[in-house]
Design an enzyme around this catalytic site. Sequence first.
Site, PDB file in Angstrom:
ATOM      1  CB  SER A  99      -0.879   0.033   1.249  1.00 32.02           C
ATOM      2  OG  SER A  99      -1.590  -1.156   1.391  1.00 32.02           O
ATOM      3  CE  LYS A 174      -4.626  -1.119   1.948  1.00 37.82           C
ATOM      4  NZ  LYS A 174      -5.230  -2.189   2.753  1.00 37.82           N
ATOM      5  CE  LYS A 242       1.908   2.092   4.700  1.00 38.23           C
ATOM      6  NZ  LYS A 242       1.274   1.102   3.859  1.00 38.23           N
TER       7      LYS A 242
HETATM    8  P1  NAD Z   1       5.623  -6.279   7.477  1.00 41.80           P
HETATM    9  O1  NAD Z   1       6.393  -5.174   8.091  1.00 41.80           O
HETATM   10  O2  NAD Z   1       5.148  -7.405   8.329  1.00 41.80           O
HETATM   11  O3  NAD Z   1       6.481  -6.939   6.281  1.00 41.80           O
HETATM   12  C1  NAD Z   1       7.227  -6.195   5.360  1.00 41.80           C
HETATM   13  C2  NAD Z   1       8.313  -7.065   4.784  1.00 41.80           C
HETATM   14  O4  NAD Z   1       9.027  -6.293   3.802  1.00 41.80           O
HETATM   15  C3  NAD Z   1       9.361  -7.526   5.824  1.00 41.80           C
HETATM   16  O5  NAD Z   1       9.443  -8.920   5.811  1.00 41.80           O
HETATM   17  C4  NAD Z   1      10.659  -6.895   5.332  1.00 41.80           C
HETATM   18  O6  NAD Z   1      11.781  -7.736   5.446  1.00 41.80           O
HETATM   19  C5  NAD Z   1      10.369  -6.660   3.865  1.00 41.80           C
HETATM   20  N1  NAD Z   1      11.243  -5.604   3.330  1.00 41.80           N
HETATM   21  C6  NAD Z   1      11.308  -4.303   3.703  1.00 41.80           C
HETATM   22  N2  NAD Z   1      12.281  -3.670   3.003  1.00 41.80           N
HETATM   23  C7  NAD Z   1      12.827  -4.609   2.182  1.00 41.80           C
HETATM   24  C8  NAD Z   1      13.879  -4.581   1.241  1.00 41.80           C
HETATM   25  N3  NAD Z   1      14.570  -3.460   1.002  1.00 41.80           N
HETATM   26  N4  NAD Z   1      14.194  -5.730   0.595  1.00 41.80           N
HETATM   27  C9  NAD Z   1      13.493  -6.870   0.833  1.00 41.80           C
HETATM   28  N5  NAD Z   1      12.487  -6.957   1.718  1.00 41.80           N
HETATM   29  C10 NAD Z   1      12.160  -5.842   2.386  1.00 41.80           C
HETATM   30  O7  NAD Z   1       4.406  -5.588   6.723  1.00 41.80           O
HETATM   31  P2  NAD Z   1       2.978  -6.230   6.315  1.00 41.80           P
HETATM   32  O8  NAD Z   1       2.029  -6.086   7.463  1.00 41.80           O
HETATM   33  O9  NAD Z   1       3.191  -7.549   5.679  1.00 41.80           O
HETATM   34  O10 NAD Z   1       2.511  -5.159   5.215  1.00 41.80           O
HETATM   35  C11 NAD Z   1       3.063  -5.117   3.899  1.00 41.80           C
HETATM   36  C12 NAD Z   1       2.221  -4.158   3.054  1.00 41.80           C
HETATM   37  O11 NAD Z   1       0.871  -4.649   3.001  1.00 41.80           O
HETATM   38  C13 NAD Z   1       2.157  -2.737   3.632  1.00 41.80           C
HETATM   39  O12 NAD Z   1       2.153  -1.815   2.578  1.00 41.80           O
HETATM   40  C14 NAD Z   1       0.822  -2.733   4.357  1.00 41.80           C
HETATM   41  O13 NAD Z   1       0.290  -1.418   4.460  1.00 41.80           O
HETATM   42  C15 NAD Z   1      -0.014  -3.648   3.463  1.00 41.80           C
HETATM   43  N6  NAD Z   1      -1.131  -4.336   4.122  1.00 41.80           N
HETATM   44  C16 NAD Z   1      -0.965  -4.933   5.341  1.00 41.80           C
HETATM   45  C17 NAD Z   1      -2.049  -5.578   5.941  1.00 41.80           C
HETATM   46  C18 NAD Z   1      -1.933  -6.236   7.307  1.00 41.80           C
HETATM   47  O14 NAD Z   1      -2.983  -6.577   7.891  1.00 41.80           O
HETATM   48  N7  NAD Z   1      -0.746  -6.445   7.853  1.00 41.80           N
HETATM   49  C19 NAD Z   1      -3.291  -5.627   5.284  1.00 41.80           C
HETATM   50  C20 NAD Z   1      -3.400  -5.038   4.026  1.00 41.80           C
HETATM   51  C21 NAD Z   1      -2.319  -4.401   3.455  1.00 41.80           C
END
Ligand code: NAD
Length: 296
Positions: A99, A174, A242
Amino acid sequence: MSTLPKIAWIGLGIMGSPMSENLIKADYDVTGFTLEQDKLDRLTAAGGKAAGSIAEAVRDADVVITMVPASPQVEAVSYGPDGILENARPGTLLIDMSSITPQTSVDLAKAAADKGIRVLDAPVSGGEAGAVEAVLSIMVGGEQADFDAAKPILEALGRTIVLCGPHGSGQTVKAANQLIVAVNIQACAEAVVFLEKSGVDLKAALDVLGGGLAGSTVLMRKKDNFLHRDFKPGFRIDLHHKDMGIVTDAARNVGAALPVGAVVAQLVASLRAQGDGGLDHSALLRAVERLSGAQV
Ligand code: NAD
């Protein structure tokens, strides 16, 4: 050996891990890269392959999927000599499911086109549970032909999959989703504090509210968080902060007023400033409790 498109998955966090595992279950060959070793081990245990870098993950891929926190991370994994655009083959389809700001998606699609790489923005809604159960809503921006190519893959991840318009449109939808979710959680949190202070059986109240017009997916999914004060994420307040920034900024750009959304954005920011950024967004309940005199 699978004859399906080969997938590279970048970002194996709360969402990326279960989503990539659903592709493996659907017989896709998945190679992943993320920053935490334990998440790479989890991918390998599920039947995927762990790569040592983005370049290694994307080199042989037909489709690259990114699921990282925000715009800066999407830019970090996409651009530069070690990034996706430099190392993926021309013709690769890049599906960014993070997102992020709509403008970042538009810019990425332009930069990728120069390398012959096609891009879709495809953020999701449904939370961790929706990711595990493969019932996410997926809002897509980009070209129809690329959407059609991505559809079978997205169908292994979600249930409601809609092309919303050109690049960036998925992110705009979104942003609206996050506005609705935050306001809904805030309303539920206010109801919880009101009900408890009134001495009503909270579980009974939430059960009956869930069956009427006040019912919502938010209330259904977050009821136990409220009842048990269980704020393990889920969706972190940091990430919702964010997203509230994205929606208030995008709304200002188009001249849309979001009076209630702006207040809820401030409450999310305040919760984060008080050290609760790592908690689930249902922790908005703590903000309402504090405003109502509780020491939590
Ligand atoms: P998270 O922090 O659990 O996971 C993010 C992952 O990205 C981590 O494993 C990290 O290692 C990886 N990452 C970050 N920088 C990196 C890089 N330079 N190289 C490789 N990997 C890298 O986050 P999340 O909760 O899984 O959310 C991910 C996205 O999905 C976000 O944009 C969030 O807004 C969106 N989202 C999350 C949810 C939720 O319920 N958690 C629901 C809908 C959407």
